[in-house]
Design an enzyme around this catalytic site. Structure first.
Site, PDB file in Angstrom:
ATOM      1  CG  HIS A 166     126.011 -10.440  21.013  1.00 31.66           C
ATOM      2  ND1 HIS A 166     125.157  -9.600  21.707  1.00 31.66           N
ATOM      3  CD2 HIS A 166     125.219 -11.446  20.561  1.00 31.66           C
ATOM      4  CE1 HIS A 166     123.930 -10.108  21.686  1.00 31.66           C
ATOM      5  NE2 HIS A 166     123.945 -11.227  20.985  1.00 31.66           N
TER       6      HIS A 166
ATOM      7  CD  GLU B  64     118.791  -8.431  20.156  1.00 28.53           C
ATOM      8  OE1 GLU B  64     118.587  -7.271  19.740  1.00 28.53           O
ATOM      9  OE2 GLU B  64     119.576  -8.692  21.079  1.00 28.53           O
TER      10      GLU B  64
ATOM     11  CG  HIS C 176     125.128 -16.111  19.806  1.00 26.07           C
ATOM     12  ND1 HIS C 176     124.517 -16.488  20.990  1.00 26.07           N
ATOM     13  CD2 HIS C 176     124.584 -14.904  19.477  1.00 26.07           C
ATOM     14  CE1 HIS C 176     123.656 -15.551  21.359  1.00 26.07           C
ATOM     15  NE2 HIS C 176     123.678 -14.582  20.455  1.00 26.07           N
TER      16      HIS C 176
END
Length: 276
Positions: free
Chosen positions: A212, A117, A143
């Site tokens: 997500h 990411e 998360h």
């Protein structure tokens, strides 16, 4: 003699990743964390740097980040293991002079690379630098369980999520008066979700990825962790309230306005105006 493992930024990353794992936000290799540093932070530890730092090109130039060092979590690395072997799971990287790529100065041993990411992190760092005059230095993705759960049952609309989280815990409006941004579902680890996240970070320090997780931005590791922790606590309250049949009463619009005045923050107007 101190080594880079003793540096405040390595110790800070160890604590933040360990705390996030203990919270249940970062199962397996879930989640990623980046902290923008200054040259003065890393210069005392040059003796610990790799003799031949690996160079990795970025998928798009990041001129705003030219010559900036960062400490980052690694791709495929487990937050629970950072404290056991920081050099294997973390890395200090430095963006080159034109923002086209970066060198891995320390850590990420055995050919490990930064989080997948990284585009979302670097693009978000670029936007938050502009928005905050360089004050924001941390991007954290995790998360958070209850925030994710709410994306399945609430309309995925920024103003609605913001208003409900403000109502879920009195401190929320004070901690994130700029509200919560929310994206449509997108494939993670791509420039596209990175760009969408960064654009939303122009308005919000918290950005939800439905089904997500969440992205948060702040000036320090503690502030950013606390931002997400506060939103997640409110989400936990809301999950329990919804499971008990829903709200019978809540904090009103006028009360939210009074709260903002007391703590000298300007709440997101569109969320205030959503309903009385």
């Amino acid at each position: 003699m101190q080594t880079i493992i003793d540096a405040w930024f390595v110790q800070g990353m160890i604590k933040a990743t360990s705390d996030a794992w203990l919270k249940g936000w970062d199962e397996r290799n879930g989640g990623n964390l980046t902290l923008r540093l200054d040259e003065a932070d890393i210069e005392p530890y040059a003796a610990d740097f790799h003799a031949k730092p690996r160079y990795i090109a970025l998928s798009q130039p990041m001129p705003t980040l030219a010559n900036q060092p960062f400490i980052v979590t690694g791709s495929g690395k487990f937050f629970r293991n950072v404290q056991l072997d920081p050099a294997a799971n973390l890395g200090v990287v430095k963006v080159d002079s034109d923002g086209a790529g970066y060198h891995i100065l320390w850590g990420l041993t055995e050919d490990a690379v930064p989080t997948s990411e990284l585009p979302a992190h670097f693009l978000s760092h670029s936007e938050r630098i502009k928005l905050t005059g360089g004050k924001d230095r941390v991007i954290m993705h995790c998360h958070a369980t209850n925030l994710i759960a709410l994306t399945y049952v609430l309309e995925n609309h920024s103003d609605l999520f913001t208003r409900k989280l403000w109502e879920g815990s009195t401190e929320c409006l004070v901690v994130f008066p700029d509200g919560v941004g929310i994206l449509p579902w997108m494939v993670p680890g791509t420039d596209e979700i990175g760009q969408a996240t960064a654009e939303t970070m122009q308005k919000h320090s918290l950005v939800l990825w439905p089904f997500h997780g969440v992205f948060g931005s702040g000036p320090t590791l503690d502030e950013t962790f606390g931002l997400i922790d506060t939103a997640e606590k409110s989400a936990e309250v809301l999950v329990k309230v919804l499971s008990m049949g829903g709200m019978k009463q809540t904090i009103t619009r006028d009360e939210l306005i009074a709260l903002g005045k007391r703590f000298n923050v300007q709440p997101l107007q569109s969320a205030l105006d959503l309903y009385p």
